[in-house]
Design a protein around this motif. Structure first.
Motif, short mmCIF file in Angstrom:
data_model
loop_
_atom_site.label_atom_id
_atom_site.label_comp_id
_atom_site.label_asym_id
_atom_site.label_seq_id
_atom_site.Cartn_x
_atom_site.Cartn_y
_atom_site.Cartn_z
N MET A 114 0.85 -1.18 0.00
CA MET A 114 0.00 0.00 0.00
C MET A 114 0.89 1.24 0.00
O MET A 114 1.58 1.51 0.98
N ASP A 115 0.92 1.93 -1.15
CA ASP A 115 1.70 3.17 -1.26
C ASP A 115 3.17 2.96 -0.90
O ASP A 115 3.77 3.77 -0.17
N GLY A 116 3.74 1.87 -1.39
CA GLY A 116 5.16 1.61 -1.14
C GLY A 116 5.46 1.00 0.21
O GLY A 116 6.63 0.82 0.56
N ILE A 117 4.42 0.67 0.97
CA ILE A 117 4.57 0.06 2.29
C ILE A 117 4.14 -1.40 2.20
O ILE A 117 3.11 -1.74 1.62
N PHE A 118 4.92 -2.27 2.79
CA PHE A 118 4.67 -3.71 2.81
C PHE A 118 4.11 -4.07 4.18
O PHE A 118 4.74 -3.80 5.20
N VAL A 119 2.90 -4.64 4.22
CA VAL A 119 2.22 -4.94 5.48
C VAL A 119 2.06 -6.45 5.61
O VAL A 119 1.60 -7.12 4.68
N PHE A 120 2.42 -6.98 6.77
CA PHE A 120 2.29 -8.41 7.02
C PHE A 120 1.99 -8.61 8.51
O PHE A 120 1.99 -7.66 9.30
N THR A 121 1.72 -9.87 8.90
CA THR A 121 1.44 -10.18 10.30
C THR A 121 2.69 -10.76 10.94
O THR A 121 3.12 -11.85 10.60
N ARG A 122 3.26 -9.99 11.85
CA ARG A 122 4.51 -10.35 12.53
C ARG A 122 4.19 -11.12 13.81
O ARG A 122 3.24 -10.81 14.53
N GLN A 123 5.01 -12.12 14.07
CA GLN A 123 4.85 -12.91 15.30
C GLN A 123 6.11 -12.81 16.15
O GLN A 123 7.22 -12.88 15.62
N GLN A 124 5.94 -12.62 17.45
CA GLN A 124 7.08 -12.51 18.36
C GLN A 124 7.46 -13.86 18.94
O GLN A 124 8.63 -14.20 19.01
N TYR A 125 6.47 -14.63 19.42
CA TYR A 125 6.79 -15.88 20.11
C TYR A 125 7.01 -16.99 19.08
O TYR A 125 6.26 -17.13 18.12
N PRO A 126 8.07 -17.79 19.26
CA PRO A 126 8.43 -18.80 18.26
C PRO A 126 7.68 -20.11 18.47
O PRO A 126 7.11 -20.35 19.55
N PRO A 127 7.67 -20.97 17.47
CA PRO A 127 7.07 -22.30 17.65
C PRO A 127 7.95 -23.17 18.53
O PRO A 127 9.14 -22.90 18.73
#
Length: 274
Positions: A114-127
């Motif tokens: 969106m307008d040169g911005i990449f948006v995703f769902t970030r996760q902090q805690y690992p598997p």
């Protein structure tokens, strides 16, 4: 293809971009390294492949997603690949690496531009080492919650992070209000003991990641995608379909999908309505 993968192929500028797992030589139920592919759309000829190493193994061909699941995102001669085992890499159209980051994302993220911005769902805690996400994370503090994250496609630097929390099972989609404001509905609540609270949904402004409103829904199963139509958010909650004002977060209508429902069934000789 030499190995399995779950990414959705993306077509851009006459090329097809997708990912697979790196070749597996021994019997294993886990994997963490993937391969980014670029092929000609007209013929399928492979133009280039690039290995993207991961850090946290996930289940190979997992039923909810795996390291290769997130689709590529293409814009202005750049293509971004996510390895859900912990890495994002940006290439130019010829396969030259422009930047890379070690960032953990959820396997079911649907990244978008969106307008040169990449948006995703970030996760902090690992598997866990077996690739699963156990209930032990249920009481994590807010700074360890799963969130939407936006990065600059040109540099890979952070632009914003949401603060309301996002369930790892959400496939978040960009939406527009009637006035053109770019937003996304995110949810919290579901299996595997997610820490994000309260259970329910929130509306996030995609220009800066701020939370516009939150609607608590105790017992909410948030693992769905959400749509906005005519400034109304439509969701399912337990036995009801809810229509919600997208401006205020107020529930406008609640309609049962299990009670007082006409049923047409076959009695052995004919169809009858009950």
């Amino acid at each position: 293809l030499p190995e399995t993968g779950q990414s959705t192929p993306v077509v851009s500028q006459g090329r097809v971009f997708f990912t697979t797992y790196a070749s597996v030589s021994n019997n294993s139920s886990l994997g963490k390294d993937i391969v980014a592919w670029c092929c000609l759309a007209k013929s399928g000829r492979v133009l280039w492949q690039r290995n993207i190493e991961g850090k946290h193994p996930l289940r190979l061909s997992g039923c909810f997603g795996d390291s290769s699941s997130p689709p590529a995102v293409c814009k202005d001669g750049r293509v971004l690949f996510i390895n859900a085992s912990g890495r994002i890499v940006c290439f130019d159209i010829k396969g030259h690496e422009l930047w890379a980051r070690n960032v953990l994302s959820v396997g079911r993220t649907l990244p978008f531009e969106m307008d040169g911005i990449f948006v995703f769902t970030r996760q902090q805690y690992p598997p866990n080492p077996d690739g699963s996400f156990p209930h032990k994370y249920a009481d994590l503090p807010q700074d360890q919650w799963t969130q939407l994250q936006a990065v600059d496609m040109a540099t890979g630097k952070d632009v914003w992070n949401s603060t309301c929390g996002v369930n790892m099972g959400n496939a978040v989609l960009p939406k527009s209000l009637n006035n053109g404001r770019q937003v996304a509905v995110v949810g919290r609540g579901g299996g595997h003991g997610p820490p994000e609270k309260p259970e329910g949904i929130s509306l996030v402004d995609l220009t800066d990641g701020t939370t516009l409103w939150t609607l608590p829904l105790p017992g909410f199963m948030s693992t769905m995608s959400y749509r906005i139509r005519n400034n109304e958010v439509h969701i399912f909650h337990k036995g009801d379909h809810l229509s919600i004002n997208a401006i205020t977060g107020e529930v406008l209508r609640r309609v049962s999908i299990v009670g007082d429902i006409p049923v047409r069934k076959w009695d052995g000789d004919r169809y009858i309505s009950t």
